[in-house]
Write a protein that holds these residues in place. Structure first.
Motif, short mmCIF file in Angstrom:
data_model
loop_
_atom_site.label_atom_id
_atom_site.label_comp_id
_atom_site.label_asym_id
_atom_site.label_seq_id
_atom_site.Cartn_x
_atom_site.Cartn_y
_atom_site.Cartn_z
N PHE A 175 44.95 72.75 47.15
CA PHE A 175 44.29 73.98 46.73
C PHE A 175 45.04 75.14 47.37
CE2 PHE A 175 42.24 72.37 50.50
CZ PHE A 175 41.99 73.47 51.30
N THR A 176 44.67 76.35 47.03
CA THR A 176 45.45 77.52 47.45
C THR A 176 44.58 78.53 48.19
OG1 THR A 176 46.93 77.26 45.56
CG2 THR A 176 46.93 79.40 46.65
N VAL A 177 45.14 79.06 49.27
CA VAL A 177 44.56 80.17 50.01
C VAL A 177 45.33 81.43 49.62
CG1 VAL A 177 44.18 81.18 52.29
CG2 VAL A 177 43.80 78.73 51.92
N SER A 178 44.63 82.46 49.25
CA SER A 178 45.28 83.68 48.79
C SER A 178 45.84 84.48 49.97
CB SER A 178 44.28 84.54 48.01
OG SER A 178 44.87 85.75 47.60
N SER A 179 47.14 84.78 49.90
CA SER A 179 47.84 85.66 50.85
C SER A 179 47.53 85.33 52.31
CB SER A 179 47.47 87.13 50.58
OG SER A 179 47.78 87.49 49.26
N PRO A 180 47.80 84.12 52.74
CA PRO A 180 47.54 83.78 54.16
C PRO A 180 48.53 84.46 55.08
CG PRO A 180 48.75 82.01 53.12
CD PRO A 180 48.43 83.00 52.02
N LYS A 181 48.12 84.66 56.32
CA LYS A 181 49.06 85.10 57.35
C LYS A 181 49.89 83.89 57.77
CE LYS A 181 45.94 88.68 59.11
NZ LYS A 181 45.16 89.17 60.28
N LEU A 182 51.21 84.08 57.83
CA LEU A 182 52.10 82.95 58.04
C LEU A 182 52.31 82.66 59.51
CD1 LEU A 182 54.83 83.54 55.30
CD2 LEU A 182 52.61 82.41 55.11
#
Length: 627
Positions: free
Chosen positions: A275-282
């Motif tokens: 699944f996807t997390v929107s705009s995570p801090k890397l």
């Protein structure tokens, strides 16, 4: 090294307990050849932290502390367990039997019994899992007179469901340990351990050297959690369970600062899903952002964490580079052996362990190479939190081609390599796997590193593989890795007999260099005459701290030149600390002296990073130099 009369006298008067037959059954820290500031403050409640931060349960009980210990005569002793007996010595768990902190400080502890007792909290109404962080090397576990489990492999955690063996009161736990190290014709993963320490090979570690704990879990429970979160926010997940069936599981990603969920997803256990997390801090060394993770599987609720980052390789300005989050940064770290004068493989406590990592970060390193040893889960958690990339070695077989593995021994090496990758592949800080170090135990015929590289990449496609760091390189893996002391030969058109020519189709890397030594006073040395006698085997001895820093600056400047002119993408300086007969650490073995001129080293390391950044925008290249 020349010793004056006073030092010789001090050597003679500093006796060290060296075997388990002292007759002292009560626990006390033995006098090691060298102490740290933590030696006598570690106490008898060691490592109270929850030991497995990527699969954490709320109902748990730590079994670390004072156990009983007794040596055994041979392997057959496992067939005659000393049930309901009081073993002759007290011992600290976790610790290496050969260490001062164990209270034993033994030699040749090939066969051992350990015992303790435990009660299960009355409020627990589920199954009880008995967990071991690591036991070196083979362990047979008995609970209340029942043979509950057998485990082989000195670096890896294992769990035993002991529910059916338990009683309502005190439960007897008995563990038989066999650790052959390099005795006889044994060829097993041992790293730098040897029964005959000499210079670059060190005192072995036998017994229960990582934490032991019990916890409550339902009958069908999570046994392994694989998490890989990339720079695009994609979370690849597999939740493995004890009954291996496909049932509903929910995974939630939580912002660690706000405590709010940023994404959740329902999938099936024992099957991969994403699944996807929107705009995570890397996650990166400069910004080591971590997210908390909650896994819910029926009654089983697990706390974990992850970091969003992508490790890959690509061609930048005509040179193959390692990439973190799509960008090339120069990877620079130390050869990190993870040895302690008081605890050997086991640091005295978490503060001591983290001190080494913090020292590297303070000087500007962004990476370490964990050298043919596997650390506790809390070590990798600390690297994740502090932002230090990890190149993880597989613990080596016997060194220098002395005894090569037969077919069965090679199969066991491969099995443990798989365990290594599967056990550690969810830690964001780990960026590369190393299969072979300098040909140690590496079969030459048939080039097995190619198949092993494919295996590792199949188990974990999210990282790079350094198939052969130094020596016998036939072209496998992502790195063209040179070892050379003291000066570097990183991605260059020149090389020496200890490494193969640079291969421009792969990443140019300096897997080891430096290694220059600086002798110190006896109070900071491993006070063992054989070790002291081997100091002059160091690649180079610099007689003063100033000359050591001058030589370090010269070698780091040479590495910078190779970044600017050739195809050097990373380097590993030997090493974080001195170890026994080696005096080439940034820190002395007791961690009391930091040799580095901090201002100079920080500037020299930053110059490496700046050179790599400038190189990407420069017209200077290996091709323009006619190479």
């Amino acid at each position: 090294m020349k010793l004056n009369a006073n030092i010789l006298l001090l050597l003679a008067t500093r006796a060290v307990a060296s075997n388990a037959g002292s007759g002292n059954s009560s626990y006390a820290v033995q006098k090691p050849p060298l102490t740290t500031k933590w030696t006598y403050t570690a106490g008898t409640n060691p490592w109270p932290e929850y030991p497995r931060p990527q699969l954490e349960r709320s109902e748990w009980k730590n079994l670390n502390g004072i156990w009983r210990y007794e040596s055994a005569s041979d392997l057959a002793a496992a067939n005659n367990p000393p049930f309901n007996s009081t073993l002759s010595h007290e011992v600290l768990v976790p610790s290496c039997l050969e260490s001062a902190l164990s209270g034993i400080q033994g030699n040749n502890t090939l066969y051992s019994w350990f015992s303790t007792s435990f009660t299960v909290p009355s409020e627990w109404d589920d199954n009880v899992l008995l967990n071991f962080g690591a036991i070196d090397y083979e362990a047979t576990v008995f609970v209340n007179g029942h043979n509950a489990s057998f485990h082989r492999g000195g670096y890896f955690q294992f769990t035993v469901d002991v529910t059916k063996y338990l009683t309502s009161g005190e439960n007897e736990l008995l563990v038989f340990v066999h650790d052959p190290t390099d005795s006889g014709d044994y060829v097993i993963p041992i790293g730098k351990q040897t029964l005959n320490p000499s210079h670059i090979f060190y005192t072995p570690c036998s017994g229960i050297w990582q934490s032991v704990w019990i916890e409550s879990a339902p009958a069908n429970h999570v046994v392994q959690l694989d998490l890989a979160a990339d720079m695009h926010g994609v979370v690849n997940t597999t939740v493995y369970t004890s009954q291996k069936n496909a049932e509903k599981v929910e995974v939630a990603i939580i912002d660690a600062k706000s405590g709010k969920s940023v994404a959740s997803h329902q999938g099936l256990s024992n099957e991969p899903f994403h699944f996807t997390v929107s705009s995570p801090k890397l996650w990166s060394p400069d910004s080591p952002t971590l997210y908390n993770v909650t896994v819910t599987f029926g009654k089983d609720k697990i706390q974990s964490y992850t970091g969003f980052r992508t490790v890959s390789k690509g061609t930048v300005d005509g040179v193959v580079r390692p990439l973190l989050n799509g960008e090339f940064i120069f990877w620079f770290g130390t050869l990190d052996q993870g040895y302690w004068p008081d605890g050997l493989y086991t640091p005295p406590n978490r503060e001591a362990m983290v001190y080494d990592i913090q020292t590297l970060k303070k000087l500007g390193f962004n990476m370490l190479r964990k050298h043919i040893k596997v650390e506790t889960a809390l070590f990798y958690r600390a690297c994740d939190e502090l932002g230090l990339m990890v190149i993880q070695d597989m613990p080596a077989l016997r060194p220098l081609q002395s005894i090569l593995p037969n077919d069965a021994q090679q199969q066991e090496f491969v099995r443990q390599l798989e365990v290594l990758v599967n056990q550690l592949k969810s830690y964001p800080s780990i960026v590369t796997w190393v299969i072979y170090n300098e040909g140690w135990g590496q079969l030459i015929e048939g080039y097995p590193e190619f198949a092993l590289t494919d295996l590792v990449k199949q188990l974990d496609p999210t990282r790079l593989v350094d198939s052969t760091t130094g020596w016998y390189d036939h072209g496998a893996g992502d790195f063209s890795d040179n070892h050379h002391y003291a000066n570097p030969q990183c991605g260059t058109p020149f090389y020496s007999i200890s490494s193969s020519p640079f291969d421009p189709k792969r990443i140019g890397f300096q897997g080891e260099f430096g290694g220059i030594g600086n002798n110190v006073s006896l109070e900071h040395l491993w006070n063992n005459q054989a070790a002291i006698n081997s100091i002059n085997q160091t690649y180079e001895i610099d007689e003063t701290i100033d000359s050591w820093n001058y030589r370090s600056h010269y070698l780091l400047s040479e590495l910078k030149d190779q970044i600017e002119l050739f195809s050097c993408s990373g380097g590993v300086w030997t090493q974080t600390t001195d170890v026994e007969g080696e005096v080439n650490g940034l820190l002395t073995y007791d961690r009391r002296v930091l040799r580095t001129d901090e201002k100079q080293w920080k500037a020299d390391i930053q110059a490496l990073y700046d050179a790599a950044t400038a190189r990407q925008n420069s017209t200077v290249s290996a091709r323009s130099l006619g190479i």
